[in-house]
Design a protein around this motif. Structure first.
Motif, mmCIF file in Angstrom:
data_model
loop_
_atom_site.group_PDB
_atom_site.id
_atom_site.type_symbol
_atom_site.label_atom_id
_atom_site.label_comp_id
_atom_site.label_asym_id
_atom_site.label_seq_id
_atom_site.Cartn_x
_atom_site.Cartn_y
_atom_site.Cartn_z
ATOM 1 N N GLU A 12 1.385 5.876 -0.996
ATOM 2 C CA GLU A 12 1.910 4.973 0.033
ATOM 3 C C GLU A 12 1.936 5.613 1.416
ATOM 4 O OE1 GLU A 12 5.556 4.525 -2.032
ATOM 5 O OE2 GLU A 12 4.804 2.889 -3.289
ATOM 6 N N THR A 13 2.225 6.904 1.484
ATOM 7 C CA THR A 13 2.281 7.616 2.761
ATOM 8 C C THR A 13 1.772 9.033 2.572
ATOM 9 O OG1 THR A 13 4.532 8.410 2.393
ATOM 10 C CG2 THR A 13 4.303 6.308 3.560
ATOM 11 N N TYR A 14 1.321 9.608 3.673
ATOM 12 C CA TYR A 14 0.983 11.029 3.676
ATOM 13 C C TYR A 14 1.251 11.575 5.065
ATOM 14 C CZ TYR A 14 -3.355 10.149 6.217
ATOM 15 O OH TYR A 14 -4.263 9.787 7.178
ATOM 16 N N GLY A 15 1.440 12.853 5.156
ATOM 17 C CA GLY A 15 1.757 13.512 6.415
ATOM 18 C C GLY A 15 3.084 14.225 6.293
ATOM 19 N N ALA A 16 3.495 14.889 7.353
ATOM 20 C CA ALA A 16 4.749 15.653 7.364
ATOM 21 C C ALA A 16 4.803 16.623 6.181
ATOM 22 C CB ALA A 16 5.955 14.720 7.371
ATOM 23 N N GLY A 17 3.624 17.105 5.763
ATOM 24 C CA GLY A 17 3.567 18.103 4.696
ATOM 25 C C GLY A 17 3.698 17.564 3.291
ATOM 26 N N GLY A 18 3.554 16.251 3.115
ATOM 27 C CA GLY A 18 3.705 15.714 1.768
ATOM 28 C C GLY A 18 3.133 14.318 1.599
ATOM 29 N N PHE A 19 3.568 13.666 0.521
ATOM 30 C CA PHE A 19 3.040 12.370 0.125
ATOM 31 C C PHE A 19 4.165 11.487 -0.390
ATOM 32 C CE2 PHE A 19 -0.197 15.555 -0.358
ATOM 33 C CZ PHE A 19 -1.297 14.969 0.239
ATOM 34 N N GLY A 20 3.996 10.177 -0.243
ATOM 35 C CA GLY A 20 4.912 9.220 -0.823
ATOM 36 C C GLY A 20 4.163 8.339 -1.808
ATOM 37 N N PHE A 21 4.736 8.108 -2.961
ATOM 38 C CA PHE A 21 4.131 7.268 -3.997
ATOM 39 C C PHE A 21 5.225 6.789 -4.941
ATOM 40 C CE2 PHE A 21 3.847 11.701 -5.127
ATOM 41 C CZ PHE A 21 4.401 11.754 -6.400
ATOM 42 N N ALA A 22 5.065 5.598 -5.469
ATOM 43 C CA ALA A 22 5.998 5.026 -6.451
ATOM 44 C C ALA A 22 7.448 5.100 -5.976
ATOM 45 C CB ALA A 22 5.822 5.722 -7.804
ATOM 46 N N GLY A 23 7.664 4.908 -4.669
ATOM 47 C CA GLY A 23 9.015 4.939 -4.138
ATOM 48 C C GLY A 23 9.623 6.329 -4.052
ATOM 49 N N MET A 24 8.828 7.358 -4.284
ATOM 50 C CA MET A 24 9.306 8.738 -4.246
ATOM 51 C C MET A 24 8.513 9.514 -3.197
ATOM 52 S SD MET A 24 9.614 9.546 -8.316
ATOM 53 C CE MET A 24 7.891 9.273 -8.625
ATOM 54 N N SER A 25 8.954 10.731 -2.928
ATOM 55 C CA SER A 25 8.189 11.584 -2.022
ATOM 56 C C SER A 25 8.081 12.980 -2.614
ATOM 57 C CB SER A 25 8.840 11.640 -0.641
ATOM 58 O OG SER A 25 10.106 12.257 -0.720
ATOM 59 N N HIS A 26 7.035 13.671 -2.195
ATOM 60 C CA HIS A 26 6.792 15.038 -2.655
ATOM 61 C C HIS A 26 6.246 15.842 -1.482
ATOM 62 C CE1 HIS A 26 5.511 18.438 -5.046
ATOM 63 N NE2 HIS A 26 4.363 18.391 -4.396
ATOM 64 N N ARG A 27 6.802 17.022 -1.255
ATOM 65 C CA ARG A 27 6.286 17.925 -0.230
ATOM 66 C C ARG A 27 5.301 18.872 -0.878
ATOM 67 N NH1 ARG A 27 7.512 18.229 4.678
ATOM 68 N NH2 ARG A 27 7.293 20.458 4.934
ATOM 69 N N GLY A 28 4.149 19.021 -0.253
ATOM 70 C CA GLY A 28 3.119 19.916 -0.746
ATOM 71 C C GLY A 28 1.969 19.153 -1.363
ATOM 72 N N HIS A 98 -8.806 10.472 4.615
ATOM 73 C CA HIS A 98 -9.891 9.674 4.035
ATOM 74 C C HIS A 98 -9.803 9.657 2.513
ATOM 75 C CE1 HIS A 98 -11.878 10.581 8.022
ATOM 76 N NE2 HIS A 98 -11.765 9.263 7.979
ATOM 77 N N ALA A 99 -9.440 10.786 1.924
ATOM 78 C CA ALA A 99 -9.308 10.847 0.462
ATOM 79 C C ALA A 99 -8.206 9.909 -0.025
ATOM 80 C CB ALA A 99 -9.045 12.281 0.014
ATOM 81 N N VAL A 100 -7.083 9.864 0.686
ATOM 82 C CA VAL A 100 -5.985 8.962 0.306
ATOM 83 C C VAL A 100 -6.459 7.512 0.371
ATOM 84 C CG1 VAL A 100 -3.730 8.054 1.036
ATOM 85 C CG2 VAL A 100 -4.103 10.529 0.907
ATOM 86 N N SER A 101 -7.110 7.132 1.473
ATOM 87 C CA SER A 101 -7.600 5.752 1.627
ATOM 88 C C SER A 101 -8.607 5.392 0.545
ATOM 89 C CB SER A 101 -8.237 5.571 3.003
ATOM 90 O OG SER A 101 -7.293 5.762 4.014
ATOM 91 N N ALA A 123 1.806 12.570 10.707
ATOM 92 C CA ALA A 123 2.239 11.357 10.000
ATOM 93 C C ALA A 123 1.140 10.320 10.022
ATOM 94 C CB ALA A 123 3.495 10.797 10.661
ATOM 95 N N ALA A 124 1.010 9.556 8.955
ATOM 96 C CA ALA A 124 -0.001 8.492 8.881
ATOM 97 C C ALA A 124 0.607 7.236 8.297
ATOM 98 C CB ALA A 124 -1.158 8.940 8.017
#
Length: 124
Positions: A12-28, A98-101, A123-124
């Motif tokens: 769902e999101t990427y940037g700030a050193g991490g990713f967001g998916f399934a309503g959660m976030s992960h750094r790294g 691009h990989a995320v998209s 941030a993206a």
């Protein structure tokens, strides 16, 4: 134990050193595989074939493997490319955005896609 989300999910999101998916976030960095999304405990500046062992283990369920190399497109080191090619894995390195998209689009199309994504700071 490596952090793990059991199942496929849109990034769902990427940037700030991490990713967001399934309503959660992960750094790294993360691995998005057929079996789930995993924290990917690697040194992005020193990728090695062993960093891709889970990908090789799940290769029968993957038609295309995307590698998000960071803010800009770069090729993985030669030993990594050789290991993926020896395992018969079709891979495509690109910038992480691009990989995320591409991953999300192929996932929506129900394609057999997987991704290794190096985190980026913007941030993206």
């Amino acid at each position: 134990m490596t952090a793990h989300y059991p199942g496929r999910a849109v990034i769902e999101t990427y940037g700030a050193g991490g990713f967001g998916f399934a309503g959660m976030s992960h750094r790294g960095p993360i691995l998005a595989l057929p079996s789930g999304i995993y924290a990917w405990n690697i040194d992005p500046l020193a990728l090695a074939p062993a960093d891709f062992s889970m990908v090789i283990t799940e290769k029968a369920e993957i038609d295309l493997f995307l590698i998000g190399m960071g803010p800009e497109m770069a090729r993985p080191p030669k030993p990594v490319r050789a290991a993926l090619e020896a395992a018969g894995i079709m891979y495509d390195p690109m910038a992480t955005g691009h990989a995320v998209s591409t991953y999300n689009l192929l996932l929506e199309e129900k394609r057999r896609v997987a991704a290794a994504l190096i985190a980026v700071d913007f941030a993206a």
